[in-house]
Design a protein around this motif. Structure first.
Motif, PDB file in Angstrom:
ATOM      1  N   THR A  45       0.389  -1.850 -22.966  1.00  0.00           N
ATOM      2  CA  THR A  45       0.402  -2.473 -21.641  1.00  0.00           C
ATOM      3  C   THR A  45      -0.953  -2.406 -20.940  1.00  0.00           C
ATOM      4  OG1 THR A  45       1.280  -0.434 -20.679  1.00  0.00           O
ATOM      5  CG2 THR A  45       2.874  -2.138 -21.276  1.00  0.00           C
ATOM      6  N   ALA A  46      -1.649  -1.290 -21.027  1.00  0.00           N
ATOM      7  CA  ALA A  46      -2.958  -1.182 -20.362  1.00  0.00           C
ATOM      8  C   ALA A  46      -3.992  -2.117 -21.008  1.00  0.00           C
ATOM      9  CB  ALA A  46      -3.442   0.267 -20.339  1.00  0.00           C
ATOM     10  N   PRO A  47      -4.032  -2.238 -22.336  1.00  0.00           N
ATOM     11  CA  PRO A  47      -4.913  -3.241 -22.925  1.00  0.00           C
ATOM     12  C   PRO A  47      -4.512  -4.675 -22.550  1.00  0.00           C
ATOM     13  CG  PRO A  47      -4.424  -1.556 -24.538  1.00  0.00           C
ATOM     14  CD  PRO A  47      -3.519  -1.306 -23.366  1.00  0.00           C
ATOM     15  N   THR A  48      -3.215  -4.921 -22.390  1.00  0.00           N
ATOM     16  CA  THR A  48      -2.777  -6.251 -21.974  1.00  0.00           C
ATOM     17  C   THR A  48      -3.201  -6.530 -20.537  1.00  0.00           C
ATOM     18  OG1 THR A  48      -0.900  -6.103 -23.496  1.00  0.00           O
ATOM     19  CG2 THR A  48      -0.819  -7.848 -21.851  1.00  0.00           C
ATOM     20  N   GLN A  49      -3.213  -5.498 -19.673  1.00  0.00           N
ATOM     21  CA  GLN A  49      -3.699  -5.680 -18.302  1.00  0.00           C
ATOM     22  C   GLN A  49      -5.165  -6.098 -18.322  1.00  0.00           C
ATOM     23  OE1 GLN A  49      -1.519  -4.835 -15.418  1.00  0.00           O
ATOM     24  NE2 GLN A  49      -2.967  -6.258 -14.512  1.00  0.00           N
ATOM     25  N   LEU A  50      -5.945  -5.489 -19.204  1.00  0.00           N
ATOM     26  CA  LEU A  50      -7.351  -5.866 -19.344  1.00  0.00           C
ATOM     27  C   LEU A  50      -7.471  -7.300 -19.849  1.00  0.00           C
ATOM     28  CD1 LEU A  50     -10.383  -5.435 -19.386  1.00  0.00           C
ATOM     29  CD2 LEU A  50     -10.121  -4.174 -21.542  1.00  0.00           C
ATOM     30  N   ALA A  51      -6.689  -7.653 -20.862  1.00  0.00           N
ATOM     31  CA  ALA A  51      -6.738  -9.017 -21.398  1.00  0.00           C
ATOM     32  C   ALA A  51      -6.366 -10.034 -20.323  1.00  0.00           C
ATOM     33  CB  ALA A  51      -5.803  -9.137 -22.599  1.00  0.00           C
ATOM     34  N   LEU A  52      -5.375  -9.714 -19.506  1.00  0.00           N
ATOM     35  CA  LEU A  52      -4.971 -10.600 -18.418  1.00  0.00           C
ATOM     36  C   LEU A  52      -6.106 -10.781 -17.416  1.00  0.00           C
ATOM     37  CD1 LEU A  52      -2.805 -12.225 -16.878  1.00  0.00           C
ATOM     38  CD2 LEU A  52      -2.116 -10.063 -15.816  1.00  0.00           C
ATOM     39  N   ALA A  53      -6.738  -9.691 -17.044  1.00  0.00           N
ATOM     40  CA  ALA A  53      -7.840  -9.753 -16.075  1.00  0.00           C
ATOM     41  C   ALA A  53      -9.020 -10.548 -16.637  1.00  0.00           C
ATOM     42  CB  ALA A  53      -8.288  -8.345 -15.699  1.00  0.00           C
ATOM     43  N   LEU A  54      -9.343 -10.325 -17.907  1.00  0.00           N
ATOM     44  CA  LEU A  54     -10.429 -11.075 -18.545  1.00  0.00           C
ATOM     45  C   LEU A  54     -10.112 -12.572 -18.569  1.00  0.00           C
ATOM     46  CD1 LEU A  54     -11.190  -8.701 -21.551  1.00  0.00           C
ATOM     47  CD2 LEU A  54     -12.744  -9.184 -19.646  1.00  0.00           C
ATOM     48  N   ALA A  55      -8.903 -12.906 -19.017  1.00  0.00           N
ATOM     49  CA  ALA A  55      -8.517 -14.315 -19.116  1.00  0.00           C
ATOM     50  C   ALA A  55      -8.492 -14.986 -17.744  1.00  0.00           C
ATOM     51  CB  ALA A  55      -7.160 -14.442 -19.801  1.00  0.00           C
ATOM     52  N   ALA A  56      -7.967 -14.290 -16.749  1.00  0.00           N
ATOM     53  CA  ALA A  56      -7.904 -14.858 -15.402  1.00  0.00           C
ATOM     54  C   ALA A  56      -9.305 -15.116 -14.861  1.00  0.00           C
ATOM     55  CB  ALA A  56      -7.123 -13.933 -14.470  1.00  0.00           C
ATOM     56  N   ASP A  57     -10.220 -14.201 -15.120  1.00  0.00           N
ATOM     57  CA  ASP A  57     -11.588 -14.361 -14.633  1.00  0.00           C
ATOM     58  C   ASP A  57     -12.314 -15.486 -15.367  1.00  0.00           C
ATOM     59  OD1 ASP A  57     -13.593 -12.929 -12.747  1.00  0.00           O
ATOM     60  OD2 ASP A  57     -14.718 -13.235 -14.603  1.00  0.00           O
ATOM     61  N   VAL A  58     -12.123 -15.565 -16.660  1.00  0.00           N
ATOM     62  CA  VAL A  58     -12.807 -16.580 -17.460  1.00  0.00           C
ATOM     63  C   VAL A  58     -12.284 -17.981 -17.156  1.00  0.00           C
ATOM     64  CG1 VAL A  58     -13.054 -17.486 -19.812  1.00  0.00           C
ATOM     65  CG2 VAL A  58     -13.497 -15.084 -19.357  1.00  0.00           C
ATOM     66  N   PHE A  59     -10.961 -18.141 -17.148  1.00  0.00           N
ATOM     67  CA  PHE A  59     -10.374 -19.472 -17.025  1.00  0.00           C
ATOM     68  C   PHE A  59     -10.136 -19.904 -15.584  1.00  0.00           C
ATOM     69  CE2 PHE A  59      -9.049 -18.160 -21.356  1.00  0.00           C
ATOM     70  CZ  PHE A  59      -9.699 -19.155 -22.062  1.00  0.00           C
ATOM     71  N   GLY A  60     -10.003 -18.936 -14.658  1.00  0.00           N
ATOM     72  CA  GLY A  60      -9.723 -19.299 -13.271  1.00  0.00           C
ATOM     73  C   GLY A  60      -8.379 -19.985 -13.110  1.00  0.00           C
ATOM     74  N   ASP A  62      -4.337 -18.909 -13.325  1.00  0.00           N
ATOM     75  CA  ASP A  62      -3.392 -17.800 -13.487  1.00  0.00           C
ATOM     76  C   ASP A  62      -2.335 -18.079 -14.556  1.00  0.00           C
ATOM     77  OD1 ASP A  62      -4.812 -16.552 -11.490  1.00  0.00           O
ATOM     78  OD2 ASP A  62      -3.261 -16.777  -9.961  1.00  0.00           O
ATOM     79  N   ALA A  63      -1.797 -19.278 -14.577  1.00  0.00           N
ATOM     80  CA  ALA A  63      -0.762 -19.611 -15.568  1.00  0.00           C
ATOM     81  C   ALA A  63      -1.321 -19.537 -16.986  1.00  0.00           C
ATOM     82  CB  ALA A  63      -0.183 -20.997 -15.289  1.00  0.00           C
ATOM     83  N   LEU A  64      -2.526 -20.025 -17.172  1.00  0.00           N
ATOM     84  CA  LEU A  64      -3.164 -19.974 -18.489  1.00  0.00           C
ATOM     85  C   LEU A  64      -3.455 -18.529 -18.879  1.00  0.00           C
ATOM     86  CD1 LEU A  64      -4.326 -21.368 -20.954  1.00  0.00           C
ATOM     87  CD2 LEU A  64      -6.437 -21.725 -19.661  1.00  0.00           C
ATOM     88  N   ALA A  65      -3.913 -17.737 -17.931  1.00  0.00           N
ATOM     89  CA  ALA A  65      -4.189 -16.319 -18.207  1.00  0.00           C
ATOM     90  C   ALA A  65      -2.930 -15.606 -18.673  1.00  0.00           C
ATOM     91  CB  ALA A  65      -4.771 -15.644 -16.970  1.00  0.00           C
ATOM     92  N   LEU A  66      -1.813 -15.864 -18.019  1.00  0.00           N
ATOM     93  CA  LEU A  66      -0.541 -15.252 -18.429  1.00  0.00           C
ATOM     94  C   LEU A  66      -0.129 -15.723 -19.820  1.00  0.00           C
ATOM     95  CD1 LEU A  66       1.313 -15.494 -15.024  1.00  0.00           C
ATOM     96  CD2 LEU A  66       0.807 -13.357 -16.249  1.00  0.00           C
ATOM     97  N   LYS A  67      -0.419 -16.970 -20.132  1.00  0.00           N
ATOM     98  CA  LYS A  67      -0.057 -17.534 -21.441  1.00  0.00           C
ATOM     99  C   LYS A  67      -0.839 -16.889 -22.579  1.00  0.00           C
ATOM    100  CE  LYS A  67      -0.323 -21.826 -24.075  1.00  0.00           C
ATOM    101  NZ  LYS A  67      -0.737 -23.223 -24.063  1.00  0.00           N
ATOM    102  N   VAL A  68      -2.138 -16.636 -22.372  1.00  0.00           N
ATOM    103  CA  VAL A  68      -2.994 -16.187 -23.477  1.00  0.00           C
ATOM    104  C   VAL A  68      -3.258 -14.685 -23.504  1.00  0.00           C
ATOM    105  CG1 VAL A  68      -4.147 -18.438 -23.566  1.00  0.00           C
ATOM    106  CG2 VAL A  68      -5.204 -16.552 -22.290  1.00  0.00           C
ATOM    107  N   CYS A  69      -2.830 -13.938 -22.495  1.00  0.00           N
ATOM    108  CA  CYS A  69      -3.234 -12.526 -22.421  1.00  0.00           C
ATOM    109  C   CYS A  69      -2.729 -11.686 -23.592  1.00  0.00           C
ATOM    110  CB  CYS A  69      -2.867 -11.902 -21.074  1.00  0.00           C
ATOM    111  SG  CYS A  69      -1.113 -11.676 -20.768  1.00  0.00           S
ATOM    112  N   ASP A  70      -1.512 -11.949 -24.062  1.00  0.00           N
ATOM    113  CA  ASP A  70      -1.002 -11.142 -25.171  1.00  0.00           C
ATOM    114  C   ASP A  70      -1.804 -11.407 -26.446  1.00  0.00           C
ATOM    115  OD1 ASP A  70       1.047  -9.181 -25.939  1.00  0.00           O
ATOM    116  OD2 ASP A  70       1.695 -10.754 -27.333  1.00  0.00           O
ATOM    117  N   THR A  71      -2.121 -12.653 -26.703  1.00  0.00           N
ATOM    118  CA  THR A  71      -2.929 -13.008 -27.875  1.00  0.00           C
ATOM    119  C   THR A  71      -4.322 -12.399 -27.766  1.00  0.00           C
ATOM    120  OG1 THR A  71      -1.713 -15.067 -28.184  1.00  0.00           O
ATOM    121  CG2 THR A  71      -3.903 -14.928 -29.190  1.00  0.00           C
TER     122      THR A  71
END
Length: 102
Positions: A45-60, A62-71
């Protein structure tokens, strides 16, 4: 156009994740996966929180960040060493098969 650079480090005070020298927003407002914040080097879960934050920052996006964070967590964040550096391009490349990049 300036390319964002993301860095992570384990310090005596805990983990530190920066984007262009400023702390990366954990995006708890979007989804709280780990109240402890960021971690990396394993799947969880903590690595997924990081992936979510990275994706949200990169893509701007939120829906896309949630979609790709697990991958992103499984392909990249789970494999980080104690110290790491990535660009926004690296992050986009890691999930390009899931994203119609502009």
């Amino acid at each position: 156009m300036t390319v964002k650079t993301y860095t992570g480090d384990r310090t005596i005070d805990g983990v530190q994740v920066m984007v262009d020298g400023a702390p990366l927003d954990p995006r708890f407002d979007l989804k709280t996966l780990s109240e402890l914040g960021f971690e990396w080097g394993y799947e969880g879960t903590a690595p997924t929180q990081l992936a979510l934050a990275l994706a949200a920052d990169v893509f701007g996006d939120d829906a896309l960040a949630l979609k790709v964070c697990d991958t992103l967590m499984k392909r990249v964040v789970a494999n980080f060493a104690n110290e790491w550096v990535m660009t926004e391009g690296d992050i986009k490349d890691a999930v390009s098969d899931q994203v119609a990049l502009k």
